[in-house]
Design an enzyme around this catalytic site. Structure first.
Site, PDB file in Angstrom:
ATOM      1  N   ASP A  94       0.858  -1.170   0.000  1.00  0.00           N
ATOM      2  CA  ASP A  94       0.000   0.000   0.000  1.00  0.00           C
ATOM      3  C   ASP A  94       0.902   1.230   0.000  1.00  0.00           C
ATOM      4  OD1 ASP A  94      -2.859   1.102   2.009  1.00  0.00           O
ATOM      5  OD2 ASP A  94      -2.226   1.549  -0.026  1.00  0.00           O
ATOM      6  N   GLY A  97      -0.588   6.693   2.201  1.00  0.00           N
ATOM      7  CA  GLY A  97      -1.518   7.780   2.514  1.00  0.00           C
ATOM      8  C   GLY A  97      -2.524   7.372   3.570  1.00  0.00           C
ATOM      9  N   PHE A  98      -3.086   6.181   3.390  1.00  0.00           N
ATOM     10  CA  PHE A  98      -4.110   5.709   4.331  1.00  0.00           C
ATOM     11  C   PHE A  98      -3.523   5.570   5.729  1.00  0.00           C
ATOM     12  CE2 PHE A  98      -8.023   3.616   5.409  1.00  0.00           C
ATOM     13  CZ  PHE A  98      -7.681   2.680   6.372  1.00  0.00           C
ATOM     14  N   CYS A 306     -12.699 -28.246   9.519  1.00  0.00           N
ATOM     15  CA  CYS A 306     -11.469 -27.664   8.986  1.00  0.00           C
ATOM     16  C   CYS A 306     -10.342 -28.685   8.991  1.00  0.00           C
ATOM     17  CB  CYS A 306     -11.073 -26.446   9.856  1.00  0.00           C
ATOM     18  SG  CYS A 306      -9.551 -25.647   9.292  1.00  0.00           S
ATOM     19  N   HIS A 337      -5.047 -20.829  11.687  1.00  0.00           N
ATOM     20  CA  HIS A 337      -6.404 -21.308  11.366  1.00  0.00           C
ATOM     21  C   HIS A 337      -7.232 -20.229  10.655  1.00  0.00           C
ATOM     22  CE1 HIS A 337     -10.430 -22.942  11.606  1.00  0.00           C
ATOM     23  NE2 HIS A 337     -10.783 -21.778  12.113  1.00  0.00           N
TER      24      HIS A 337
HETATM   25  N1  LIG Z   1     -10.273   0.583   3.843  1.00  0.00           N
HETATM   26  C1  LIG Z   1      -9.094   0.976   3.269  1.00  0.00           C
HETATM   27  C2  LIG Z   1      -7.910   0.335   3.634  1.00  0.00           C
HETATM   28  C3  LIG Z   1      -6.720   0.719   3.079  1.00  0.00           C
HETATM   29  C4  LIG Z   1      -5.476   0.005   3.507  1.00  0.00           C
HETATM   30  S1  LIG Z   1      -5.361  -1.534   2.590  1.00  0.00           S
HETATM   31  C5  LIG Z   1      -3.990  -2.221   3.352  1.00  0.00           C
HETATM   32  N2  LIG Z   1      -2.793  -1.687   3.380  1.00  0.00           N
HETATM   33  C6  LIG Z   1      -1.989  -2.577   4.007  1.00  0.00           C
HETATM   34  C7  LIG Z   1      -2.730  -3.600   4.392  1.00  0.00           C
HETATM   35  N3  LIG Z   1      -3.971  -3.388   3.960  1.00  0.00           N
HETATM   36  C8  LIG Z   1      -6.668   1.751   2.109  1.00  0.00           C
HETATM   37  N4  LIG Z   1      -5.475   2.101   1.546  1.00  0.00           N
HETATM   38  C9  LIG Z   1      -5.459   3.107   0.650  1.00  0.00           C
HETATM   39  N5  LIG Z   1      -4.280   3.457   0.084  1.00  0.00           N
HETATM   40  N6  LIG Z   1      -6.575   3.768   0.266  1.00  0.00           N
HETATM   41  C10 LIG Z   1      -7.792   3.457   0.775  1.00  0.00           C
HETATM   42  O1  LIG Z   1      -8.797   4.102   0.397  1.00  0.00           O
HETATM   43  C11 LIG Z   1      -7.869   2.396   1.739  1.00  0.00           C
HETATM   44  C12 LIG Z   1      -9.090   2.000   2.315  1.00  0.00           C
END
Ligand SMILES: Nc1cc(CSc2ncc[nH]2)c2nc(N)[nH]c(=O)c2c1
Length: 374
Positions: A94, A97-98, A306, A337
């Protein structure tokens, strides 16, 4: 030729679900797929060999976290993230930014990028589309994410419109800054909240830039499930059929099935690993909180249906004892699990698509798991 390509194999006749395959420089994986999250270059408590044994061929990691610690220079010197963590499957990172918005304070977002405070050291930092590309180029992930803003839910239409337009400008800057598109695929991230015309604008902006894949962002941020499903229903229409669609941060078993029905190909969520660490397990008969006293003398497996290593070798009573005693082995057993459960669930989803019966499978799974209970 892009480093990441998608093969649409078939569409379910009963729903909008797609059976496909994604090809990356580190192998291929069938879709719909659930991707385990390994934020700090490890899927917490699991070895790479165990992730492979579970059946996962792609994991996630985080630009933000690895930039702060240990730093992308160390990972570059190690030969990239695959070598650093000894994982030879695919990696998606990723863009950061998030994580800035979910982890740091003193955030100030502007056209150039985001100013924020390092949530570990407190130092002031700045992350931009160009910096996010430079870090992911150093990590060497097979799939990189564009630098986006994921606005909070709910957000005013005016704020969301300005944010979508900036995220589209940032996406263009990411494409320009990306050093090796032949080695690493860069996915665009569609934003727009719950506003249909903003989702359409974001999708049109990004698909005009011809990314090898598209993520739907801005969901799984606290909105009700029916809002998420409605947004998926209209957003996927504006995405090309011949590219993967990745729903970020999702999710729970019901959302994985409902997202697949709506044409999503890739999912990730920290849920299975996070709840495992407090002793909550996903089973074919619903959630089971193994630390509860009622399991103290229960010598049956977490899930009788499982076949995972945990369920074939250890009892609820033993796992409860380990969790209560804060023994790390207990977390390993529940994590193994839960990941196995979701990887197997997606196998069942793919089988149901092949048989054109994903809608029927949804009813059967929801009934047994207890999602239909009022
Ligand atoms: N809900 C959600 C989750 C993630 C993290 S996904 C993630 N990164 C690492 C692990 N998982 C998001 N990442 C970005 N860049 N933009 C988003 O809109 C966004 C929305």
């Amino acid at each position: 030729m892009s480093a990441v390509t998608y093969e649409l194999i078939k569409t379910c006749k009963q729903t909008g679900a797609r059976l496909g395959k994604v090809h990356t420089p580190h192998g291929s994986f069938e879709t719909p797929v659930f991707m385990p999250v390994g934020t700090l270059a490890t899927v917490k408590t699991m070895s790479p060999e165990e992730i492979t044994e579970i059946g996962s061929k792609i994991i996630l990691s985080n630009t933000y976290h690895l930039w702060l610690r240990p730093g992308e220079d160390i990972i570059r010197e190690a030969g990239g993230l695959h070598k650093f963590m000894n994982w030879d499957g695919s990696i998606l990172t990723d863009s950061g930014g998030f994580q800035v918005f979910s982890l740091s304070d003193l955030r100030n977002i502007e056209e150039k990028g985001v100013h924020f405070r390092n949530h570990i050291s407190g130092e002031k930092l700045f992350l931009s589309p160009e910096k996010a590309m430079q870090i992911q180029n150093a990590l060497g992930s097979d799939i990189m994410m564009a630098f986006d803003e994921c606005p909070p839910y709910p957000a005013e239409h005016k704020y969301m419109k300005d944010s979508v337009e900036r995220t589209s400008r940032w996406a263009e800057r990411c494409l320009k800054a990306h050093e090796r598109p032949e080695d690493q695929g860069l996915f665009g991230i569609i934003q727009g909240g719950e506003y249909e015309e903003l989702r359409k604008q974001s999708a049109k902006d990004l698909t005009s830039l011809d990314f090898p894949g598209y993520a739907i962002g801005g969901l799984s941020v606290g909105e009700p499930k029916d809002v998420m499903n409605r947004v998926l229903d209209f957003t996927t229409h504006w995405l090309p059929d011949n590219k993967p669609r990745y729903l970020m941060g999702v999710g729970s078993p019901d959302s994985l099935i409902d997202g697949s029905i709506r044409g999503i190909d890739m999912f990730d969520c920290v849920l299975p690993t996070r709840i495992a660490r407090n002793g909550t397990c996903m089973t074919s008969n619903g959630r089971l909180v193994v630390r509860n006293a009622k399991f103290a003398r229960d010598f049956s497996p977490l899930d009788p249906n499982c076949n995972c290593h945990t369920c074939k070798n250890y009892s609820r009573a033993y796992i409860r004892h380990l969790i209560k005693a804060d023994e790390t082995f207990g977390l390993r057993l529940t994590t193994y699990h839960n990941l196995y459960f979701l990887v197997k669930l997606m196998e069942q989803v793919r089988e149901a698509i092949k048989a054109d019966r994903l809608g029927d499978f949804r009813e059967e799974f929801f009934e047994q798991y207890g999602f239909n209970k009022p």
